[in-house]
Scaffold this active site. Structure first.
Site, PDB file in Angstrom:
ATOM      1  N   HIS A  22       0.842  -1.200   0.000  1.00 38.96           N
ATOM      2  CA  HIS A  22       0.000   0.000   0.000  1.00 38.96           C
ATOM      3  C   HIS A  22       0.873   1.245   0.000  1.00 38.96           C
ATOM      4  CE1 HIS A  22       0.375   0.696   4.403  1.00 38.96           C
ATOM      5  NE2 HIS A  22       0.604  -0.596   4.378  1.00 38.96           N
ATOM      6  N   SER A 259      -6.369   2.974   5.310  1.00 40.53           N
ATOM      7  CA  SER A 259      -6.561   1.527   5.337  1.00 40.53           C
ATOM      8  C   SER A 259      -5.877   0.905   4.137  1.00 40.53           C
ATOM      9  CB  SER A 259      -8.040   1.199   5.309  1.00 40.53           C
ATOM     10  OG  SER A 259      -8.554   1.549   4.057  1.00 40.53           O
ATOM     11  N   LYS A 260      -5.872  -0.412   4.149  1.00 40.05           N
ATOM     12  CA  LYS A 260      -5.232  -1.102   3.033  1.00 40.05           C
ATOM     13  C   LYS A 260      -6.241  -1.342   1.915  1.00 40.05           C
ATOM     14  CE  LYS A 260      -1.606  -3.181   5.701  1.00 40.05           C
ATOM     15  NZ  LYS A 260      -0.779  -4.334   5.948  1.00 40.05           N
ATOM     16  N   ARG A 261      -7.432  -0.892   2.136  1.00 43.03           N
ATOM     17  CA  ARG A 261      -8.465  -1.088   1.129  1.00 43.03           C
ATOM     18  C   ARG A 261      -8.887   0.260   0.560  1.00 43.03           C
ATOM     19  NH1 ARG A 261      -9.386  -4.330   4.832  1.00 43.03           N
ATOM     20  NH2 ARG A 261      -8.628  -6.390   4.298  1.00 43.03           N
ATOM     21  N   LEU A 273      -3.948   0.854  -2.500  1.00 39.40           N
ATOM     22  CA  LEU A 273      -2.912  -0.112  -2.868  1.00 39.40           C
ATOM     23  C   LEU A 273      -2.154   0.361  -4.110  1.00 39.40           C
ATOM     24  CD1 LEU A 273      -4.955  -3.375  -2.324  1.00 39.40           C
ATOM     25  CD2 LEU A 273      -3.313  -2.308  -0.776  1.00 39.40           C
TER      26      LEU A 273
END
Ligand code: GLU
Length: 509
Positions: A22, A259-261, A273
């Site tokens: 990310h 966040s990673k999303r 990402l």
């Protein structure tokens, strides 16, 4: 610390392959790389895959791809080797085991035989008594014979680091200065697990030492473990590398950690990402420029700079330790700027994979398609991401039969009726049958003359033709679009548009 401050740095990016890279991770790698290149040092890639439960093996190639995409080349790493091979921690187990044993032998670490059930009961009891949870050091006090008994029974065990029971631990973070922590606040953390794999605390310290790492740049989330790391390093009698804990990146709302999303904030979707940014058509140069300024600032005024300039000016001490939200609008602005700087050839090459994927066309066909040579430069000013090109150009790659002319507004100019629009289409068609050369400039000249001759506003003539050519209200400049389609295809479309209007007449009549 001063020992490491000058000269060629050895820095490492040490991701855990637990998912896709990310933007926060990429920023850490970028700062590592900048520092290595600035000091004429080495940038090392090390894969920290000792947490076997969270392992996602495919993420190693995705991590490497992300680094390569941004142009961060490493000097030592799993794929290219180097003087401290291997660079994958799961292949170095024996090294960690030996180091853990050395600490056990010296009484600085100990084997712990507590079962997960016992630890859970202990924690529950601590919670019930409203005490801080943490290992109660039961196995630290075992006598030699008690240990021998457990070993003879073949009980599984972990190795825990024995934190001094008193005193303070001091470490220095380059950005935050000296930090002191009371040892009573620290836990006897596990350094070697029952499966024989080390935890991060041991593996990273051992490798940073053996790989002669001079500067450790890592996320701020590791700040609280730095005292333990200092103790481990001291227990071995090694030198501590310079620690630089990089500020957290916040989500666009400025409230939560990124966040990673993908995240939707106020109805807008934000990417997180690295491969998502690549897929959306951000250019590596724009991303490089953007990320360099996240947590560090190239200049208070100048926003755009080259890689060389960034390397030249970059200073670790100047990193701002406060968390900040990513200015996504700036990334879009920068990307538009970098897109406009591409040569015609580079732009075409960059667009081909996007158009191929989004419009379902073959890359080879696109490469040989002269429409794209004409149209890519005219949308260059209009896009901020490469994935926007398909929306501008889809009509050019459709068949005339697939263009939808059912929306009459598209073909009927302002203050015009159906008859008038049909006349405009006819006038345009007869002109296009003969205009020479069939090129944007001469077509435009002919159209303007025709509008004068018919005594109509240029827009009245161009509007229906635009609708016929692209089937859209908004499309790239008309005359380049006509040139790109070519004489025959343009005439075919005008004919179909005319038919659509004529049908409308009959329907109404
Ligand atoms: N493997 C750790 C992570 O992915 C690395 C932290 C560090 O750079 O020391 O977060």
């Amino acid at each position: 610390m001063a020992k490491f401050s000058d000269g060629a740095a050895r820095v490492r990016f040490a991701p855990s392959p637990t998912g896709h890279l990310h933007l926060g991770g990429l920023r850490t790698a970028l700062f590592d790389w900048l520092w290595a290149r600035k000091t004429g040092g080495k940038f090392i890639l090390r894969i920290e895959d000792t947490d076997r439960r969270r392992l996602e093996p495919e993420s190693v190639s995705s991590l490497m791809r992300g680094l390569r995409w941004l142009g961060l080349d490493w000097d030592e790493g799993p794929d290219i080797g180097g003087p401290h091979s291997p660079y994958i921690q799961s292949e170095r187990q024996e090294v960690y085991r030996k180091h853990a044993q050395a600490l056990v032998d010296r009484g600085q670490a100990y084997r712990c035989y507590c079962t997960p059930e016992r630890l859970e009961t202990m924690r529950e009891e601590q919670r019930r008594q409203r005490k801080p949870t943490g290992y109660d050091r039961r196995c630290r006090g075992l006598s030699d014979s008690e240990r021998a008994e457990r070993e003879a029974e073949g009980l599984p065990s972990v190795v825990r680091f024995a934190v001094p029971e008193e005193g303070v631990t001091v470490f220095t973070d380059l950005l935050r200065g000296e930090v002191q922590v009371d040892n009573r606040q620290l836990q006897d953390e596990v350094i070697l697990k029952a499966d024989g794999f080390p935890t991060y605390h041991l593996a990273a310290m051992v490798d940073d030492h053996l790989m002669q790492i001079t500067h450790v740049l890592r996320g701020e989330e590791w700040l609280s473990t730095a005292p333990l790391h200092r103790l481990i390093v001291d227990a071995f009698g090694w030198d501590m590398p310079v620690l630089v804990h990089l500020p957290v990146i916040l989500d666009p709302s400025g409230k939560g950690k990124m966040s990673k999303r993908k995240k939707t904030v106020a109805g807008k979707e934000y990417l997180a990402l690295v491969h998502e940014f690549e897929d959306a058509g951000y250019l590596p140069d724009a991303m490089f420029n953007f990320l360099t300024n996240v947590g560090w600032n190239f200049d208070p005024v100048e926003e755009v700079f080259s890689r060389e300039e960034a390397i030249d000016r970059f200073q670790l001490e100047e990193i701002n330790p406060s968390a900040a939200a990513l200015p996504y609008e700036k990334l879009d602005w920068l990307n538009g700027l970098y897109i406009r700087e591409l040569t015609a050839g580079a732009l075409k090459a960059a667009l081909i994979p996007f158009l191929s994927r989004q419009l379902g066309l073959r890359e080879d066909d696109l490469a040989g398609d002269r429409k794209l040579d004409i149209l890519a430069p005219v949308i260059q000013e209009r896009i901020k991401r490469l994935d926007e090109a398909a929306g501008w150009l889809d009509w050019a790659f459709q068949d005339a039969e697939d263009i939808n002319y059912n929306e009459p507004k598209l073909l009927i100019g302002r203050k015009m009726d159906v008859d008038g629009s049909i006349q405009m289409l006819q006038a345009g068609a007869s002109l296009l049958e003969t205009v020479e050369p069939f090129a944007a400039e001469s077509i435009q000249g002919a159209f303007r003359e025709k509008a004068d001759e018919l005594d109509v506003k240029a827009g009245s003539l161009f509007g229906p033709i635009r609708g016929a050519v692209s089937g859209k209200k908004v499309s790239p400049p008309l005359f380049e679009s006509i040139e790109a389609l070519g004489r025959e295809e343009t005439l075919r479309r005008i004919e179909r548009a005319k038919l659509a209007l004529e049908n409308l007449q009959t329907d109404e009549g």
